[in-house]
Enzyme design. Structure first.
Site, mmCIF file in Angstrom:
data_model
loop_
_atom_site.group_PDB
_atom_site.id
_atom_site.type_symbol
_atom_site.label_atom_id
_atom_site.label_comp_id
_atom_site.label_asym_id
_atom_site.label_seq_id
_atom_site.Cartn_x
_atom_site.Cartn_y
_atom_site.Cartn_z
ATOM 1 N N ARG A 1 -50.351 -0.293 7.990
ATOM 2 C CA ARG A 1 -50.600 0.676 9.058
ATOM 3 C C ARG A 1 -51.370 1.883 8.551
ATOM 4 N NH1 ARG A 1 -44.335 0.764 10.124
ATOM 5 N NH2 ARG A 1 -44.597 0.715 7.879
ATOM 6 N N LYS B 1 -28.521 -6.084 4.158
ATOM 7 C CA LYS B 1 -28.829 -5.097 5.196
ATOM 8 C C LYS B 1 -27.920 -5.316 6.397
ATOM 9 C CE LYS B 1 -33.737 -3.862 4.873
ATOM 10 N NZ LYS B 1 -35.016 -4.026 5.571
ATOM 11 N N SER C 1 -40.091 -0.300 13.092
ATOM 12 C CA SER C 1 -38.815 -0.728 13.689
ATOM 13 C C SER C 1 -37.746 0.334 13.446
ATOM 14 C CB SER C 1 -38.357 -2.048 13.073
ATOM 15 O OG SER C 1 -39.234 -3.071 13.403
ATOM 16 N N HIS D 1 -45.897 -5.435 15.549
ATOM 17 C CA HIS D 1 -45.692 -6.796 15.037
ATOM 18 C C HIS D 1 -46.455 -7.803 15.909
ATOM 19 C CE1 HIS D 1 -41.613 -5.272 13.379
ATOM 20 N NE2 HIS D 1 -42.411 -5.469 12.352
#
Ligand code: PNS
Length: 177
Positions: A92, A43, A130, A19
């Site tokens: 990514r 969440k 993460s 990040h």
């Protein structure tokens, strides 16, 4: 001259070196970059919104054109509200592409004037997420080099409250002082 403002939305639970790498790249391209933390009641995050905000504020302090904010609801509505022209997202690997493309095109359908800009973090972070950081930390593995040192400390404190306690009340010869 016209200023280009972008938002970098996400959950950042916790912020990783990937990040940060993207924030640094974004800060060089855009005039203003807002790291926008989603307030998501569905969440169950490891770090509270306040904790994540504090970490990101500390981590982005060296970048003068980077700010941290939180938002609720649609990303595009938030982008319009803060007069952003672009939504920054990291890609990514090819596996990210399908989901990110779908989201970018849906966001374009909702607000065609907004542009999604994809940037690649350094290849050394291409396997980093993460979710994996949380899992490794929970299971006692090393997350050195994957997250900033400050995040590593906070993760240790969060997952092993004894670490935090030992910092407040140093342990002397096996007994608490
Ligand atoms: O860190 P993440 O989980 O990859 O971030 C995903 C995020 C927050 C960018 C995405 O879930 C999002 O934009 N949520 C806000 C709600 C929204 O706008 N949904 C429609 C997306 S097309």
């Amino acid at each position: 001259m016209k200023k280009v403002t972008a938002i970098y939305p996400g959950s950042f639970d916790p912020p990783t070196n990937g990040h940060l790498d993207l924030i640094e790249r974004g800060s060089e391209i855009f005039d203003e970059l807002t790291v926008a933390l989603l307030r998501n009641s569905e969440k169950q995050p490891l770090f509270s919104l306040a904790e994540r905000t504090r970490m990101l504020e500390e981590l982005t302090a060296p970048f003068k054109n980077v700010h941290v904010d939180t938002f609720e609801g649609l990303t595009v509505e938030y982008a319009v509200k803060v007069k952003a022209k672009a939504i920054l997202r990291g890609i990514r690997a090819i596996s990210d592409y399908e989901y990110e493309l779908q989201m970018a095109l849906m966001n374009r359908k909702l607000h065609p004037e907004l542009e999604t800009v994809f940037m690649m973090p350094h290849q050394k972070y291409s396997y980093l997420s993460s979710r994996l950081v949380r899992e490794i930390a929970r299971l006692g593995g090393s997350i050195e080099g994957l997250v900033p040192e400050m995040v590593e400390r906070r993760l240790k404190e969060k997952l092993d409250p004894a670490v935090k306690l030992a910092k407040v009340r140093p342990i002397k010869s096996g007994k608490r002082a």
